[in-house]
Design an enzyme around this catalytic site. Structure first.
Site, PDB file in Angstrom:
ATOM      1  N   GLY A   1      -4.749  -1.681   4.937  1.00  0.00           N
ATOM      2  CA  GLY A   1      -3.942  -2.809   4.460  1.00  0.00           C
ATOM      3  C   GLY A   1      -4.600  -4.159   4.709  1.00  0.00           C
ATOM      4  O   GLY A   1      -4.682  -5.015   3.827  1.00  0.00           O
ATOM      5  N   ARG A   2      -5.120  -4.353   5.917  1.00  0.00           N
ATOM      6  CA  ARG A   2      -5.713  -5.659   6.245  1.00  0.00           C
ATOM      7  C   ARG A   2      -7.104  -5.825   5.650  1.00  0.00           C
ATOM      8  O   ARG A   2      -7.733  -6.869   5.827  1.00  0.00           O
ATOM      9  CB  ARG A   2      -5.736  -5.852   7.764  1.00  0.00           C
ATOM     10  CG  ARG A   2      -6.372  -4.720   8.546  1.00  0.00           C
ATOM     11  CD  ARG A   2      -6.038  -4.805  10.028  1.00  0.00           C
ATOM     12  NE  ARG A   2      -6.481  -3.646  10.786  1.00  0.00           N
ATOM     13  CZ  ARG A   2      -5.783  -2.499  10.906  1.00  0.00           C
ATOM     14  NH1 ARG A   2      -4.625  -2.395  10.298  1.00  0.00           N
ATOM     15  NH2 ARG A   2      -6.235  -1.510  11.624  1.00  0.00           N
TER      16      ARG A   2
ATOM     17  N   LYS B   1       9.550  -0.651  13.997  1.00  0.00           N
ATOM     18  CA  LYS B   1      10.150  -0.274  12.704  1.00  0.00           C
ATOM     19  C   LYS B   1      11.296   0.713  12.939  1.00  0.00           C
ATOM     20  O   LYS B   1      12.372   0.597  12.355  1.00  0.00           O
ATOM     21  CB  LYS B   1       9.110   0.376  11.791  1.00  0.00           C
ATOM     22  CG  LYS B   1       8.039  -0.570  11.286  1.00  0.00           C
ATOM     23  CD  LYS B   1       7.102   0.154  10.316  1.00  0.00           C
ATOM     24  CE  LYS B   1       5.882  -0.684   9.994  1.00  0.00           C
ATOM     25  NZ  LYS B   1       4.878   0.016   9.202  1.00  0.00           N
TER      26      LYS B   1
ATOM     27  N   HIS C   1      -5.207 -33.219  17.330  1.00  0.00           N
ATOM     28  CA  HIS C   1      -4.103 -34.094  17.746  1.00  0.00           C
ATOM     29  C   HIS C   1      -2.924 -33.283  18.239  1.00  0.00           C
ATOM     30  O   HIS C   1      -1.801 -33.786  18.303  1.00  0.00           O
ATOM     31  CB  HIS C   1      -3.700 -35.013  16.585  1.00  0.00           C
ATOM     32  CG  HIS C   1      -4.831 -35.900  16.183  1.00  0.00           C
ATOM     33  ND1 HIS C   1      -5.072 -37.130  16.769  1.00  0.00           N
ATOM     34  CD2 HIS C   1      -5.844 -35.705  15.299  1.00  0.00           C
ATOM     35  CE1 HIS C   1      -6.165 -37.659  16.248  1.00  0.00           C
ATOM     36  NE2 HIS C   1      -6.650 -36.810  15.348  1.00  0.00           N
TER      37      HIS C   1
ATOM     38  N   LYS D   1       0.842  -1.201   0.000  1.00  0.00           N
ATOM     39  CA  LYS D   1       0.000   0.000   0.000  1.00  0.00           C
ATOM     40  C   LYS D   1       0.879   1.253   0.000  1.00  0.00           C
ATOM     41  O   LYS D   1       0.675   2.160  -0.781  1.00  0.00           O
ATOM     42  CB  LYS D   1      -0.920  -0.028   1.226  1.00  0.00           C
ATOM     43  CG  LYS D   1      -1.791   1.198   1.343  1.00  0.00           C
ATOM     44  CD  LYS D   1      -2.731   1.119   2.534  1.00  0.00           C
ATOM     45  CE  LYS D   1      -3.403   2.471   2.731  1.00  0.00           C
ATOM     46  NZ  LYS D   1      -4.293   2.497   3.883  1.00  0.00           N
TER      47      LYS D   1
ATOM     48  N   GLU E   1      10.571  -4.603   4.516  1.00  0.00           N
ATOM     49  CA  GLU E   1      10.653  -6.014   4.099  1.00  0.00           C
ATOM     50  C   GLU E   1      10.354  -6.134   2.604  1.00  0.00           C
ATOM     51  O   GLU E   1      11.077  -6.797   1.848  1.00  0.00           O
ATOM     52  CB  GLU E   1       9.638  -6.867   4.872  1.00  0.00           C
ATOM     53  CG  GLU E   1       9.954  -7.055   6.342  1.00  0.00           C
ATOM     54  CD  GLU E   1       9.326  -5.975   7.226  1.00  0.00           C
ATOM     55  OE1 GLU E   1       8.989  -4.880   6.707  1.00  0.00           O
ATOM     56  OE2 GLU E   1       9.196  -6.229   8.432  1.00  0.00           O
TER      57      GLU E   1
ATOM     58  N   GLU F   1      -4.747  -6.479  14.762  1.00  0.00           N
ATOM     59  CA  GLU F   1      -4.220  -5.180  14.338  1.00  0.00           C
ATOM     60  C   GLU F   1      -5.332  -4.119  14.393  1.00  0.00           C
ATOM     61  O   GLU F   1      -5.077  -2.950  14.631  1.00  0.00           O
ATOM     62  CB  GLU F   1      -3.611  -5.264  12.923  1.00  0.00           C
ATOM     63  CG  GLU F   1      -2.609  -4.140  12.658  1.00  0.00           C
ATOM     64  CD  GLU F   1      -1.853  -4.272  11.335  1.00  0.00           C
ATOM     65  OE1 GLU F   1      -2.489  -4.148  10.273  1.00  0.00           O
ATOM     66  OE2 GLU F   1      -0.627  -4.492  11.367  1.00  0.00           O
TER      67      GLU F   1
HETATM   68  O1  F6P Z   1       3.287  -2.603   9.664  1.00  0.00           O
HETATM   69  C1  F6P Z   1       1.946  -2.944   9.582  1.00  0.00           C
HETATM   70  C2  F6P Z   1       1.418  -2.727   8.203  1.00  0.00           C
HETATM   71  O2  F6P Z   1       1.311  -1.368   7.932  1.00  0.00           O
HETATM   72  C3  F6P Z   1       0.089  -3.419   7.978  1.00  0.00           C
HETATM   73  O3  F6P Z   1      -0.987  -2.692   8.439  1.00  0.00           O
HETATM   74  C4  F6P Z   1       0.109  -3.618   6.509  1.00  0.00           C
HETATM   75  O4  F6P Z   1      -0.842  -4.553   6.078  1.00  0.00           O
HETATM   76  C5  F6P Z   1       1.530  -4.057   6.300  1.00  0.00           C
HETATM   77  O5  F6P Z   1       2.273  -3.296   7.230  1.00  0.00           O
HETATM   78  C6  F6P Z   1       2.067  -3.852   4.923  1.00  0.00           C
HETATM   79  O6  F6P Z   1       2.028  -2.517   4.548  1.00  0.00           O
HETATM   80  P1  F6P Z   1       2.214  -2.088   3.048  1.00  0.00           P
HETATM   81  O7  F6P Z   1       1.137  -2.725   2.244  1.00  0.00           O
HETATM   82  O8  F6P Z   1       2.162  -0.604   3.028  1.00  0.00           O
HETATM   83  O9  F6P Z   1       3.565  -2.609   2.597  1.00  0.00           O
END
Ligand code: F6P
Length: 511
Positions: A254-255, A480, A371, A197, A203, A340
């Site tokens: 995002g979620r 972060k 199990h 987003k 990452e 979240e």
């Molecule tokens: O760090 C949390 C977060 O912002 C989530 O809410 C989101 O889904 C995820 O990181 C990834 O964010 P982005 O889509 O901006 O890379």
């Protein structure tokens, strides 16, 4: 009014004290209509709530709580596009992504047009990739909502996935993940989807840069054909050299973004029509949430049940048990959705809350969980409400397997409730353990859409009653920032000013 100051909250507290001896077995014995009264059908989902620690009086009080905290008005504000995510000054309109074209007037007509103007080309692109025999592997690089939704849905809909293409999901900055996936790939056969987003997530940016470097090192040159960015930040994608882009908007959390361009891997996997069916299933649930009376509104009933359990019965977790192996990423998906969204300790005005919010969510597919950790659910000292998700019709011909699977899920709900008292000590099962049973007729794009929208809205309901902002996530920021500092120190070896434990760990990983 904040929930704990309402008359309904006081009444619920008293009700909880009166019903400490509540027993599901007695409740069923005393009320022949219980299963019926506490079951309901919502679009594409049947729900049996009767094995929960509630009775009609509890539901009446919970409905009063919803009324006194202004749930319906808050819901309507979301559906009007108001900036209910006030800490980020954003509207919350993931639901608009599944709204049929041209179906809204007024201020929402324009954003809805934008949605469909974007959806059309995205689905056309998905069809183009599906028809492109050269592309055999699609790699989604994204994390959190830019990973869990599409990954969960592609797995869940595996029976609808196009043959001849493999789907990979790389989320972790841990290079083992990307390296492991790349090992099996050829540049000319691979499409990378960089899903973020913000297009700033460390990452994802690290994995995207490494994927680009790998692609070029393999002799790949046509970045426009082999990379696409799914983002609200098209400019940042262009800076990375990615020009094939599909956008969305800051009013999609995002979620909550699997319905947007973030859903592109799903659209490639199941096709344009499949993706439209997914949206339609979710839209049917939106309409239900929007229009059904609160007493017959499944997301409302589930969300209020979550409040009852968390705040009045002190159940601090919820276990998700999907009895369908294709739903195996649903618990992880729901974890982000609930924790979240509702893992907040202050109210909408920033004041610390005196009551609990998000439960801990966790789970694995059945029958595997039986199990492993079901022992604790049956005989442990804590009561953990279970949420079973079962599917009536399988897509395979192994009839005996499916009968066994369904027998297990029904039997587990029954065993948790009934317990076993004819034996003492180690063989005694206390029973009276609560569960909710969600049943889909079949697992299709439509029913999956409805199931996920149901979960989104139930999270809205509990968050709304708790008076929190379910749509921001400030709690992820500190880690972060500190990771950036520690990263520099790992490179330089500078441990000055750190606490003794952090300094020692830093030295240890560098040695
Ligand atoms: O760090 C949390 C977060 O912002 C989530 O809410 C989101 O889904 C995820 O990181 C990834 O964010 P982005 O889509 O901006 O890379």
């Amino acid at each position: 009014m904040r929930c704990d100051q309402t008359p309904a909250w006081k009444a619920l507290t008293a009700h909880a004290a009166h019903t400490t001896g509540f027993d599901l077995r007695t409740a069923f014995a005393q009320d022949a209509g219980r299963a019926d009264a506490l079951s309901q059908t919502a679009p594409h989902v049947f729900a049996d709530l009767s094995k929960n620690h509630v009775d009609t009086a509890t539901e009446v009080l919970l409905m009063a709580l919803a009324q006194q905290t202004g749930l319906a008005a808050h819901r309507d504000a979301m559906f009007r596009g108001e900036a209910i995510n006030h800490t980020e000054d954003r509207a919350v309109m993931h639901w608009l992504l599944r709204q049929p074209e041209g179906s809204l007037q007024g201020t929402l007509a324009e954003p809805l047009k934008l949605v469909h103007d974007t959806l059309g080309p995205m689905l056309a692109y998905a069809e183009q990739v599906r028809a492109d025999a050269q592309i055999t592997d699609v790699v989604n690089i994204g994390i959190g909502g830019s990973d869990l939704g599409p990954q969960m849905a592609v797995l869940a809909l595996q029976d609808f996935v196009i043959e001849g293409k493999r789907f990979h999901f790389v989320s972790n900055v841990d290079g083992h993940e990307l390296a492991g996936v790349l090992k099996g790939l050829k540049a000319e056969n691979t499409l990378f989807l960089i899903a973020s987003k913000t297009f700033t997530t460390i990452e994802t940016m690290t994995n995207a840069r490494s994927a680009l470097a790998w692609f070029q090192a393999q002799g790949g040159s046509d970045v426009a054909h082999h990379f696409a960015a799914l983002t609200t930040n098209v400019a940042a994608a262009a800076e990375l050299g990615i020009t094939t882009t599909f956008g969305f908007w800051d009013w999609v959390g995002g979620r909550y973004s699997v319905w947007s361009a973030i859903g592109l891997p799903v659209a490639i996997a199941i096709g344009a029509q499949g993706f439209r069916d997914l949206l339609a299933g979710a839209h049917a649930m939106d309409q239900h949430f929007k229009t059904a009376p609160l007493e017959e509104n499944l997301p409302v009933r589930l969300g209020l049940l979550d409040v009852w359990y968390r705040n009045f019965l002190n159940f601090t977790s919820r276990s998700i048990a999907p009895y369908h192996s294709a739903l195996r990423r649903v618990p992880a998906y729901l974890q982000q959705l609930e924790m979240e969204s509702n893992g907040k300790r202050v109210d909408r005005n920033g004041h610390a809350l005196p009551y609990g919010t998000s439960p801990v969510l966790w789970g694995e597919p059945g029958t595997n969980g039986q199990h492993a950790y079901f022992q604790m659910l049956h005989q442990g000292t804590d009561v953990v409400p279970l949420e079973f998700i079962a599917v009536k019709k399988p897509t395979h011909n192994l009839k005996d397997h499916h009968e066994l699977l369904l027998a297990n899920v029904i039997a587990q709900a029954q065993a948790l409730m009934l317990g076993k008292s004819d034996a003492g000590g180690h063989k005694h099962f206390p029973g009276n353990r609560p569960s909710t049973f969600l049943l889909l007729d079949e697992l299709t794009p439509t029913s999956l859409g409805a199931l996920i929208a149901l979960q989104e809205h139930r999270v809205f309901v509990s968050g709304s009653v708790w008076g929190i902002n379910s749509f921001d996530q400030w709690g992820v920021e500190l880690g972060k920032v500190l990771a950036k500092d520690i990263h520099a120190r790992i490179v330089s070896g500078d441990a000055s000013g750190l606490d003794a434990s952090t300094a020692a760990l830093l030295q240890r990983v560098r040695a």
